[in-house]
Design a protein around this motif. Structure first.
Motif, mmCIF file in Angstrom:
data_model
loop_
_atom_site.group_PDB
_atom_site.id
_atom_site.type_symbol
_atom_site.label_atom_id
_atom_site.label_comp_id
_atom_site.label_asym_id
_atom_site.label_seq_id
_atom_site.Cartn_x
_atom_site.Cartn_y
_atom_site.Cartn_z
ATOM 1 N N ASP A 142 48.189 9.021 -16.584
ATOM 2 C CA ASP A 142 47.138 8.028 -16.833
ATOM 3 C C ASP A 142 47.120 7.604 -18.291
ATOM 4 O O ASP A 142 46.991 6.412 -18.610
ATOM 5 N N ALA A 271 40.138 2.166 -12.151
ATOM 6 C CA ALA A 271 40.957 2.911 -11.185
ATOM 7 C C ALA A 271 42.377 2.370 -11.002
ATOM 8 O O ALA A 271 43.318 3.159 -10.907
ATOM 9 N N PRO A 272 42.610 1.042 -10.924
ATOM 10 C CA PRO A 272 44.001 0.588 -10.758
ATOM 11 C C PRO A 272 44.905 0.986 -11.916
ATOM 12 O O PRO A 272 46.120 1.120 -11.732
ATOM 13 N N PRO A 275 44.284 5.907 -12.046
ATOM 14 C CA PRO A 275 43.730 6.387 -10.772
ATOM 15 C C PRO A 275 43.380 7.870 -10.758
ATOM 16 O O PRO A 275 42.445 8.266 -10.064
ATOM 17 N N HIS A 276 44.098 8.696 -11.534
ATOM 18 C CA HIS A 276 43.878 10.134 -11.426
ATOM 19 C C HIS A 276 42.530 10.557 -11.998
ATOM 20 O O HIS A 276 41.750 11.244 -11.334
ATOM 21 N N THR A 278 39.943 8.646 -12.689
ATOM 22 C CA THR A 278 38.816 7.992 -12.017
ATOM 23 C C THR A 278 38.556 8.599 -10.634
ATOM 24 O O THR A 278 37.405 8.665 -10.197
ATOM 25 N N LEU A 279 39.607 9.046 -9.953
ATOM 26 C CA LEU A 279 39.394 9.743 -8.678
ATOM 27 C C LEU A 279 38.586 11.021 -8.890
ATOM 28 O O LEU A 279 37.687 11.346 -8.109
ATOM 29 N N LEU A 303 39.411 4.278 -5.049
ATOM 30 C CA LEU A 303 40.418 3.259 -4.760
ATOM 31 C C LEU A 303 40.120 2.494 -3.474
ATOM 32 O O LEU A 303 40.804 1.522 -3.168
#
Length: 385
Positions: A142, A271-272, A275-276, A278-279, A303
């Protein structure tokens, strides 16, 4: 054939990849073509795109396709460059272990010869490449991705060594996002029920500013994603939203629906690109009890969330641009002008002159010249003293 011919009409084959009788079916090609956006490096601009357009024009002339041009829009990516070190006598590129970089100028360890230093595209043959796996291992995927997107607009080159100081900055920003989520989670786990009606007038005004900042960022970032592809500017806007959230008091974090919504919205828009993290943040936010914000799909991951939209109430507000006014190169204040006329020099000039600021600083004085900046919200007046 595979290098020069097939690489020049592959986009047409993609519309009908399993056809064993002909290259492609006209109806399918007409349905899918032209390509909405072609993203390619600078090295594609001459050879590949030239032949791709030739094939497309040829197929159109032969009545095989409806569309003459293959691509609606072109985004030419810049290169990631790093320094190369060469011997002036032979032009040989040197490896890192052959360099002495301890002095004021790099020299060849073996011959003590001064070297030619230039910025060039990363290449194994030039010994100036960076191993992506090493960077990911050191910083995380990220962080590396955010750094590459934040370092420059997509069309510009990135000078790797000159920009490495930005990587720790991106790491610190991710840590601040984690801290913001942690503060919200801890506030809601404290046992005190969140009650927006408990906010005093000053806190309500702060919550309103967070709401306004969130809507502004949603509008800007959406445009950067869909129209301008300025991901560096999108990240900058998301940083500004996180800064606004960082200034919120503990009572605002606990009782404000605006803080919760803005933080969730920030995660969705980030997130785009990351992603890691934010997940992980979203997983923590989704488990908060007594949520105030009900329009997010907390039972799905980040996502799978719909892209945020600007609140209708914010859309209905008149769009006003705050134009900075300089008089004889000295800032005198700002004047709000409608966004639709903010680039019209004559209209902005008149609105500023007729404003309260204008009546105090301009009216009754001779304006010899004025200039409206095409890039920033700034108008400059030269007046006789």
């Amino acid at each position: 054939m595979d290098t020069f011919v097939d690489s020049a009409w592959y986009y047409l084959r993609y519309t009908d990849p399993h056809n064993s009788d002909r290259p492609f079916h006209k109806e399918l090609a007409d349905y899918w073509m032209p390509v909405d956006l072609y993203i390619g490096g600078k090295e594609h601009a001459v050879m590949h795109l030239y032949y791709a357009r030739f094939f497309s024009h040829f197929c159109h002339d032969q009545k095989l396709t409806k569309h003459k041009e293959p691509f609606n829009e072109l985004l030419v990516q810049g290169l990631i460059k790093n320094r190369t070190f060469r011997l002036a006598t032979t032009g040989q590129y040197l490896k890192k272990e052959e360099l002495d970089l301890t002095g004021p100028e790099p020299i060849h360890i073996k011959t003590k010869e001064k070297l030619q230093v230039t910025w060039e595209k990363m290449s194994k043959s030039k010994h100036n490449g960076i191993e992506p796996e090493d960077m990911v291992q050191m910083y995380g995927i990220d962080t590396v991705r955010l750094y590459l997107l934040f370092a420059a607009p997509p069309e510009q080159d990135i000078l790797w060594d000159a920009k490495t100081d930005a990587i720790p900055g991106v790491q610190r920003w991710q840590s601040r996002l984690w801290h913001l989520a942690t503060k919200l989670i801890e506030a809601r786990a404290s046992g005190t029920m969140p009650r927006p009606q408990l906010l005093n007038q000053k806190e309500q005004a702060q919550a309103r500013r967070i709401w306004e900042q969130k809507n502004f960022v949603v509008s800007e970032v959406t445009g950067y994603f869909l129209k301008d592809y300025l991901f560096n500017a999108a990240i900058s806007r998301l940083m500004s939203l996180s800064n606004a959230l960082s200034q919120a008091s503990s009572r605002l974090i606990l009782h404000s629906v605006e803080f919760e919504d803005a933080l969730a919205t920030l995660c969705i828009m980030l997130a785009p690109m990351a992603p890691h993290i934010t997940l992980e943040i979203w997983k923590g936010l989704s488990q908060i009890q007594n949520k105030l914000c009900t329009h997010h799909h907390w039972d799905k991951d980040v996502l799978q969330q719909p892209w945020p939209t600007v609140d209708p109430e914010y859309v209905q507000q008149p769009d006003v641009v705050e134009v900075l006014v300089l008089i004889n190169n000295k800032p005198c204040g700002k004047v709000g002008v409608p966004q639709q006329v903010a680039r019209d020099a004559e209209v902005v000039h008149e609105l500023v002159v007729q404003s309260q600021l204008g009546s105090e600083h301009l009216q009754g004085r001779t304006i010899t010249k004025f200039f409206l900046s095409p890039r920033t919200a700034l108008i400059s007046f030269l007046v006789q003293e």
